[in-house]
Design an enzyme around this catalytic site. Sequence first.
Site, PDB file in Angstrom:
ATOM      1  N   ALA A  21       0.594  -1.182  -0.031  1.00  0.00           N
ATOM      2  CA  ALA A  21       0.163  -0.034  -0.020  1.00  0.00           C
ATOM      3  C   ALA A  21       0.649   1.271  -0.337  1.00  0.00           C
ATOM      4  CB  ALA A  21      -1.123   0.144   1.182  1.00  0.00           C
ATOM      5  N   ASN A  22       2.496   1.227  -0.178  1.00  0.00           N
ATOM      6  CA  ASN A  22       3.024   2.008   0.231  1.00  0.00           C
ATOM      7  C   ASN A  22       2.538   2.759  -1.371  1.00  0.00           C
ATOM      8  OD1 ASN A  22       4.781  -0.038  -0.678  1.00  0.00           O
ATOM      9  ND2 ASN A  22       5.882   1.764  -1.468  1.00  0.00           N
ATOM     10  N   THR A  23       2.091   2.427  -2.639  1.00  0.00           N
ATOM     11  CA  THR A  23       2.395   2.732  -3.796  1.00  0.00           C
ATOM     12  C   THR A  23       1.836   2.760  -4.718  1.00  0.00           C
ATOM     13  OG1 THR A  23       3.958   3.556  -5.619  1.00  0.00           O
ATOM     14  CG2 THR A  23       3.927   0.901  -4.152  1.00  0.00           C
ATOM     15  N   GLY A  24       1.171   3.277  -5.885  1.00  0.00           N
ATOM     16  CA  GLY A  24       0.396   2.268  -7.405  1.00  0.00           C
ATOM     17  C   GLY A  24      -1.137   2.035  -6.690  1.00  0.00           C
ATOM     18  N   GLY A  26      -2.227  -0.346  -4.705  1.00  0.00           N
ATOM     19  CA  GLY A  26      -2.293  -0.131  -3.160  1.00  0.00           C
ATOM     20  C   GLY A  26      -2.343   1.404  -2.234  1.00  0.00           C
ATOM     21  N   SER A 144      -5.276 -10.499 -12.996  1.00  0.00           N
ATOM     22  CA  SER A 144      -4.529  -9.323 -13.334  1.00  0.00           C
ATOM     23  C   SER A 144      -5.739 -10.150 -14.461  1.00  0.00           C
ATOM     24  CB  SER A 144      -3.009  -9.345 -13.773  1.00  0.00           C
ATOM     25  OG  SER A 144      -3.066  -9.052 -15.106  1.00  0.00           O
ATOM     26  N   TYR A 170       4.325 -14.806 -14.543  1.00  0.00           N
ATOM     27  CA  TYR A 170       3.085 -14.385 -14.042  1.00  0.00           C
ATOM     28  C   TYR A 170       1.950 -14.822 -14.654  1.00  0.00           C
ATOM     29  CZ  TYR A 170       0.944  -9.641 -13.761  1.00  0.00           C
ATOM     30  OH  TYR A 170      -0.127  -8.969 -13.390  1.00  0.00           O
TER      31      TYR A 170
END
Length: 303
Positions: A21-24, A26, A144, A170
């Site tokens: 949750a620190n970027t993008g 999230g 995804s 992936y």
Amino acid sequence: MIWTEQQIPRQDGRVAVVTGANTGLGFETARQLAERGASVVLAVRDTAKGQLAAARMSGDVSVQELDLTSLESVRAAAAALRVTHPRIDLLINNAGVMYTPKQTTRDGFEMQFGTNHLGHFALTGLLLDQLLPVPGSRVVTVSSTGHRIRAAIHFDDLQWEHSYGRAAAYGQSKLANLMFTYELQRRLAEHGTTVAVAAHPGLSDTELVRNTPAVVRRPLTWVASLIGQPATAGALPTLRAATDPSVLGGQYYGPDGLAEGRGHPRLVTSSPGSYDLTVQQRLWAVSEDLTGVRFPVGRAAVV
């Protein structure tokens, strides 16, 4: 109905744990939940970056160290969360890696499968006792459209020890996210409180492509900027799966635009292979064996 961030209901009194949750995506997911009154835990590998992210949010936001590439870290994070948050309303399995070069987690798992699937599988199993008593609680796992690309569960070589393809690995990890969600929902159904839901962000402009080879990353970034959407929009399918009162367990949400690349969140369907009950249950059993985590819900009945 066109679903926008304006439809996110108040989240007062709810506790949400959001991985990565620190970027993008999230970050945007956590920010919206905190702004609507939830107590949000940013479960991140780098706590310094987590603190910086928390400082950019309003509301009750805290940081918990979590490295999904290490089962020891997953167990430590779950133990800490059980102490600080005996009640959890939302567990949002958002963190992920994409197209990494061939490498393994600290436990020897292929990096994408180990991080995207096994790490979240273990975390969910270890925290489920905090969700089961809570009416309306949800486990939301981010998949995804990549789950359709060269994707299968390669039980004969799950860790890609004999061959390796970034896209195929992936795809396997994102397919596993969906199969985990569907199998978990069947196991949860008899409890009647917690549900499992999946979402995908479409083609979102985030840092997830940072591991992609430059020859692929440049055109992919260009395409994302041209026909994709920003992280604020990419987070909406997750937010709908987490907060829309009409959501049902086992559903899958994504953008409503062309090829689900962008647009407003709506109910979508995953690949035909993702609904294979036999593969879902085999993947579950293998995941339990690999992580050593057993869920406090019984085996799902095949119907």
